[in-house]
Scaffold this motif. Structure first.
Motif: not given
Lengths: 196, 237
Positions: B26-55
């Motif tokens: 995920v390419d994230v725009l953060s307020r204090n660190h600017g644009r940071v690329p982050l690996i969201a591990k396992g976020a594409r698994r069907p029951r990942s808790a992150m999946r619905g949040l990383l919008l």
């Protein structure tokens, strides 16, 4: 390294999620441990490439010009359900809640990936939906931003041609308890609450 | 994992793409660190808790760790308060994201730009006029990235007068038009002063600012914007 092995490793990298290391591991495995399996894979790929194409009506994978589902006389030809991928179609079929026809986009509008109406060949969907028989189009694209963008523009395009357009509903899962539901879903369920 | 851990940063997802079998980058725009690329591990698994949040377009709080170019997303929390975007507001959002992804260098913090982006999303989500919201965001972008010329001083070093007309030359600034001169891209001194004050409430300033911003951004991007091309194609359906 022999040229043929090099080529195999390079070719395996077309698989999603397979980088140079995995490609090498798979190549060694196929050649050393499972030559029969490798042969089956090679033949299956050849056959699939030669025989699988897109259904001229619903765009899903098929061996015939028109797939079995589109040929079926027991389905309602007045309803057309638009989905992103064949896996989505399979899920909808499992519900036994829908007996109409489908159109599979094989993707979604995704501006940052450069995927728009041209890449999705939306003109084919337009031609399918305006065949004169279809009355209602049900948009069942995903509830992601890309799925929403797709549904919005496909919906506008078809409504302008006089079709009835609907979107599948979104909200809490069946049997879902608020306490155990993710916050984004609950938030959107509130924004989209309906009058009783 | 060793490496610096960054906790609970306000941020937005700009773009996400699949990574290996079950993850996203995920390419994230953060307020204090600017644009940071982050690996969201396992976020594409069907029951990942992150999946619905990383919008995209949703206010989030993110924590990550790592020292390399690609950091690991550790947690993500929903800050909420914004309905999901739809229709043309959604396309405006994609346009802003494409600008940020293509123009903002990584790990270069710009809190003011972040705030302007958050204000843009507020306006888009609540159905406020898109033109004004977009122009203010574009203005913040070119200013924060140091590409903005001084709008209130002309190329000869004279203060811009609200009574005169100017033509804007990129990398030079406003050049005063002599009496009787005019041009397609002429703009009034008042528009320039409004741009300098980031106040585009006058309709003439807003219209002229749109043309100027389009030229400036075209110059910075050095090519076409995919989101703009696709928006135009969608309009023609």
């Amino acid at each position: 390294m022999p040229a043929a092995l090099d080529q195999l490793i390079d070719a395996l990298r077309v698989l999603p999620g397979v980088g140079p290391k995995s490609a090498q591991r798979i190549a060694y495995h196929l050649l050393q441990r499972d030559r029969n399996g490798a042969g089956r894979l090679a033949r299956a790929l050849d056959t699939a490439l030669a025989q699988i194409r897109h259904c001229s009506r619903c765009n899903t994978f098929t061996e015939a010009e028109i797939c079995e589902r589109c040929m079926s006389a027991s389905r309602d030809p007045q309803q057309l359900c638009v989905v992103e991928m064949p896996a989505d179609l399979a899920m909808l079929e499992q519900t036994h809640a829908y007996r109409g026809m489908y159109y599979v986009l094989m993707g979604r509008v995704s501006p940052l990936d450069g995927i728009g109406p041209r890449e999705l060949k939306l003109d084919r969907l337009l031609a399918r939906a305006t065949d004169g028989t279809v009355q209602e189009v049900i948009l069942a694209t995903n509830f992601t931003n890309e799925g929403e963008a797709t549904a919005h523009y496909v919906g506008e395009m078809l409504r302008a041609r006089g079709l009835k357009v609907s979107r599948i509903a979104r909200g809490l899962p069946v049997g879902g308890e608020l306490e155990h539901t993710d916050i984004g879903t609950i938030a959107q369920a509130l924004y989209e609450r309906r009058a009783l | 994992m060793s490496g610096k851990r960054v906790e609970q940063q306000p941020g937005f997802v700009l773009h996400a793409y699949p990574w290996r079998e079950t993850s996203f980058v995920v390419d994230v725009l953060s307020r204090n660190h600017g644009r940071v690329p982050l690996i969201a591990k396992g976020a594409r698994r069907p029951r990942s808790a992150m999946r619905g949040l990383l919008l995209a377009f949703q206010p989030l709080e993110l924590s990550w760790s790592g020292t390399g170019e690609l950091k690991t997303l550790v947690s993500v929390d929903w800050s909420g308060g914004l309905p999901l975007l739809s229709g043309s507001a959604l396309m405006c959002g994609y346009y802003a994201n494409e600008l940020l992804v293509r123009l903002l260098p990584r790990e270069d913090p710009h809190p003011k730009l972040f705030d302007a982006y958050a204000a843009l999303l507020q306006a888009l989500a609540h159905g406020r006029p898109q033109d004004l919201a977009l122009r203010l965001f574009e203005l913040a972008l070119v200013r924060e990235l140091g590409y903005a010329p001084t709008f209130d001083i002309d190329a000869d070093g004279e203060p811009v007068s609200p009574e005169c007309d100017y033509i804007f030359i990129i990398e030079q600034g406003p050049v005063k038009l002599q009496d009787g001169q005019s041009g397609e891209q002429a703009l009034s001194g008042q528009t320039l002063l409004d741009l300098a004050n980031a106040d585009l409430s006058a309709s003439e300033s807003l219209t002229q600012a749109k043309n100027l911003m389009r030229r400036l951004i075209h110059h910075l991007i050095g090519g076409t914007l995919e989101s703009r091309r696709i928006f135009m194609e969608l309009q023609e359906l």
